[in-house]
Design a protein around this motif. Sequence first.
Motif, PDB file in Angstrom:
ATOM      1  N   MET A  91       0.824  -1.208   0.000  1.00  0.00           N
ATOM      2  CA  MET A  91       0.000   0.000   0.000  1.00  0.00           C
ATOM      3  C   MET A  91       0.862   1.264   0.000  1.00  0.00           C
ATOM      4  O   MET A  91       0.524   2.248  -0.663  1.00  0.00           O
ATOM      5  CB  MET A  91      -0.944  -0.003   1.200  1.00  0.00           C
ATOM      6  CG  MET A  91      -1.955  -1.122   1.179  1.00  0.00           C
ATOM      7  SD  MET A  91      -2.974  -1.083  -0.312  1.00  0.00           S
ATOM      8  CE  MET A  91      -3.701  -2.711  -0.237  1.00  0.00           C
ATOM      9  N   ASP A  94       2.192   1.617  -3.585  1.00  0.00           N
ATOM     10  CA  ASP A  94       1.169   1.961  -4.567  1.00  0.00           C
ATOM     11  C   ASP A  94       0.474   3.299  -4.308  1.00  0.00           C
ATOM     12  O   ASP A  94       0.064   3.976  -5.244  1.00  0.00           O
ATOM     13  CB  ASP A  94       0.097   0.860  -4.627  1.00  0.00           C
ATOM     14  CG  ASP A  94       0.635  -0.444  -5.217  1.00  0.00           C
ATOM     15  OD1 ASP A  94       1.793  -0.476  -5.662  1.00  0.00           O
ATOM     16  OD2 ASP A  94      -0.127  -1.435  -5.209  1.00  0.00           O
ATOM     17  N   TYR A  95       0.338   3.674  -3.023  1.00  0.00           N
ATOM     18  CA  TYR A  95      -0.453   4.868  -2.691  1.00  0.00           C
ATOM     19  C   TYR A  95       0.287   5.906  -1.856  1.00  0.00           C
ATOM     20  O   TYR A  95      -0.289   6.933  -1.513  1.00  0.00           O
ATOM     21  CB  TYR A  95      -1.732   4.444  -1.943  1.00  0.00           C
ATOM     22  CG  TYR A  95      -2.567   3.478  -2.738  1.00  0.00           C
ATOM     23  CD1 TYR A  95      -3.348   3.920  -3.800  1.00  0.00           C
ATOM     24  CD2 TYR A  95      -2.553   2.122  -2.434  1.00  0.00           C
ATOM     25  CE1 TYR A  95      -4.114   3.033  -4.535  1.00  0.00           C
ATOM     26  CE2 TYR A  95      -3.320   1.221  -3.175  1.00  0.00           C
ATOM     27  CZ  TYR A  95      -4.092   1.684  -4.222  1.00  0.00           C
ATOM     28  OH  TYR A  95      -4.846   0.796  -4.953  1.00  0.00           O
ATOM     29  N   ASN A  99      -0.764   7.169   2.985  1.00  0.00           N
ATOM     30  CA  ASN A  99      -2.078   6.559   2.745  1.00  0.00           C
ATOM     31  C   ASN A  99      -2.108   5.058   3.010  1.00  0.00           C
ATOM     32  O   ASN A  99      -3.138   4.418   2.798  1.00  0.00           O
ATOM     33  CB  ASN A  99      -2.520   6.820   1.299  1.00  0.00           C
ATOM     34  CG  ASN A  99      -2.691   8.297   1.032  1.00  0.00           C
ATOM     35  OD1 ASN A  99      -3.365   8.989   1.782  1.00  0.00           O
ATOM     36  ND2 ASN A  99      -2.063   8.793  -0.007  1.00  0.00           N
ATOM     37  N   SER A 100      -1.005   4.495   3.450  1.00  0.00           N
ATOM     38  CA  SER A 100      -0.892   3.036   3.560  1.00  0.00           C
ATOM     39  C   SER A 100      -1.923   2.426   4.511  1.00  0.00           C
ATOM     40  O   SER A 100      -2.622   1.469   4.153  1.00  0.00           O
ATOM     41  CB  SER A 100       0.526   2.644   3.983  1.00  0.00           C
ATOM     42  OG  SER A 100       0.901   3.324   5.170  1.00  0.00           O
ATOM     43  N   LYS A 103      -5.645   2.915   3.233  1.00  0.00           N
ATOM     44  CA  LYS A 103      -6.030   1.994   2.156  1.00  0.00           C
ATOM     45  C   LYS A 103      -6.376   0.622   2.710  1.00  0.00           C
ATOM     46  O   LYS A 103      -7.368   0.013   2.302  1.00  0.00           O
ATOM     47  CB  LYS A 103      -4.908   1.881   1.109  1.00  0.00           C
ATOM     48  CG  LYS A 103      -4.816   3.080   0.206  1.00  0.00           C
ATOM     49  CD  LYS A 103      -6.066   3.194  -0.646  1.00  0.00           C
ATOM     50  CE  LYS A 103      -5.974   4.328  -1.623  1.00  0.00           C
ATOM     51  NZ  LYS A 103      -7.171   4.445  -2.458  1.00  0.00           N
ATOM     52  N   ASN A 106      -9.691   0.816   4.481  1.00  0.00           N
ATOM     53  CA  ASN A 106     -10.785   0.952   3.529  1.00  0.00           C
ATOM     54  C   ASN A 106     -11.279  -0.414   3.046  1.00  0.00           C
ATOM     55  O   ASN A 106     -12.449  -0.585   2.751  1.00  0.00           O
ATOM     56  CB  ASN A 106     -10.360   1.823   2.348  1.00  0.00           C
ATOM     57  CG  ASN A 106     -11.545   2.337   1.573  1.00  0.00           C
ATOM     58  OD1 ASN A 106     -12.530   2.778   2.137  1.00  0.00           O
ATOM     59  ND2 ASN A 106     -11.452   2.253   0.261  1.00  0.00           N
ATOM     60  N   PHE A 107     -10.372  -1.399   2.995  1.00  0.00           N
ATOM     61  CA  PHE A 107     -10.743  -2.751   2.570  1.00  0.00           C
ATOM     62  C   PHE A 107     -11.399  -3.564   3.680  1.00  0.00           C
ATOM     63  O   PHE A 107     -12.260  -4.390   3.419  1.00  0.00           O
ATOM     64  CB  PHE A 107      -9.514  -3.524   2.074  1.00  0.00           C
ATOM     65  CG  PHE A 107      -8.994  -3.060   0.753  1.00  0.00           C
ATOM     66  CD1 PHE A 107      -9.779  -3.110  -0.394  1.00  0.00           C
ATOM     67  CD2 PHE A 107      -7.704  -2.571   0.644  1.00  0.00           C
ATOM     68  CE1 PHE A 107      -9.289  -2.679  -1.614  1.00  0.00           C
ATOM     69  CE2 PHE A 107      -7.211  -2.138  -0.579  1.00  0.00           C
ATOM     70  CZ  PHE A 107      -8.005  -2.195  -1.707  1.00  0.00           C
ATOM     71  N   ASN A 126       0.232   9.484   8.056  1.00  0.00           N
ATOM     72  CA  ASN A 126      -0.416   8.188   7.833  1.00  0.00           C
ATOM     73  C   ASN A 126      -1.423   7.860   8.938  1.00  0.00           C
ATOM     74  O   ASN A 126      -2.447   7.229   8.688  1.00  0.00           O
ATOM     75  CB  ASN A 126       0.607   7.066   7.657  1.00  0.00           C
ATOM     76  CG  ASN A 126       1.497   6.858   8.865  1.00  0.00           C
ATOM     77  OD1 ASN A 126       1.635   7.720   9.729  1.00  0.00           O
ATOM     78  ND2 ASN A 126       2.124   5.700   8.918  1.00  0.00           N
ATOM     79  N   ASN A 129      -4.515  10.252   8.245  1.00  0.00           N
ATOM     80  CA  ASN A 129      -5.313   9.751   7.123  1.00  0.00           C
ATOM     81  C   ASN A 129      -6.078   8.483   7.505  1.00  0.00           C
ATOM     82  O   ASN A 129      -7.209   8.290   7.058  1.00  0.00           O
ATOM     83  CB  ASN A 129      -4.440   9.517   5.898  1.00  0.00           C
ATOM     84  CG  ASN A 129      -3.966  10.822   5.286  1.00  0.00           C
ATOM     85  OD1 ASN A 129      -4.561  11.877   5.506  1.00  0.00           O
ATOM     86  ND2 ASN A 129      -2.889  10.776   4.534  1.00  0.00           N
ATOM     87  N   ILE A 133     -10.287   8.070   7.399  1.00  0.00           N
ATOM     88  CA  ILE A 133     -11.033   7.010   6.708  1.00  0.00           C
ATOM     89  C   ILE A 133     -11.991   6.311   7.672  1.00  0.00           C
ATOM     90  O   ILE A 133     -13.080   5.904   7.295  1.00  0.00           O
ATOM     91  CB  ILE A 133     -10.101   6.012   5.981  1.00  0.00           C
ATOM     92  CG1 ILE A 133     -10.865   5.248   4.884  1.00  0.00           C
ATOM     93  CG2 ILE A 133      -9.484   5.011   6.917  1.00  0.00           C
ATOM     94  CD1 ILE A 133     -11.155   6.048   3.672  1.00  0.00           C
TER      95      ILE A 133
END
Length: 193
Positions: A91, A94-95, A99-100, A103, A106-107, A126, A129, A133
């Motif tokens: 994560m 990729d983001y 944001n790790s 993300k 979020n899943f 991090n 964020n 979420i």
Amino acid sequence: MEYLIKNRLNQFKGAVESTEISNEKNLKFSLEDGLTEVYKLLLSLKKKKGSLYVIGNGGSAAIASHAVIDFMNVANISAQTLHDSASLTCMANDYGYENSFAKILNFILKKEDVLIIVSSSGKSKNMINAGKIVKEIGATLITMSGFKPENTLRTLGNINIWSNSEDYGLVEIAHQFILHNLSDRFIKIDSCK
């Protein structure tokens, strides 16, 4: 040497005793009343069979890992960290590291779940964020921070626990002490069954 030990002990005592607990409306609780509020949230989570997630960076990640063990073993709550290196580095790659955790949350995060964020400074992007979420999903967020009283993380939680010190060691140990206190509250309840 004895003076240094007593001085450090008094500093720790002061960091714990001056810990402030507030809710999202900035209503302040006494230390005991605030911990009772958190305990009630965790008891409700346990009854609903929701999941508890605890995260942090560095030393706070170690505190999170220890707390998860206590919440599983002592409180019988489904608990875990999100520090799996493959997931976290995927994560982050990729983001972006900021944001790790968000993300991953979020899943997996559901409305009935609780996230505890442990951050000495309360300003790690991090962690902030991740907190945002949680609010978007509608789950419950408990923050633990220290250092500056106006840190960003402290404004995000349903319950915010702020330890009054700018010393990493004292804040980290205060957070560990508080988390232990919370999991230990389940011993009496579970032993009465």
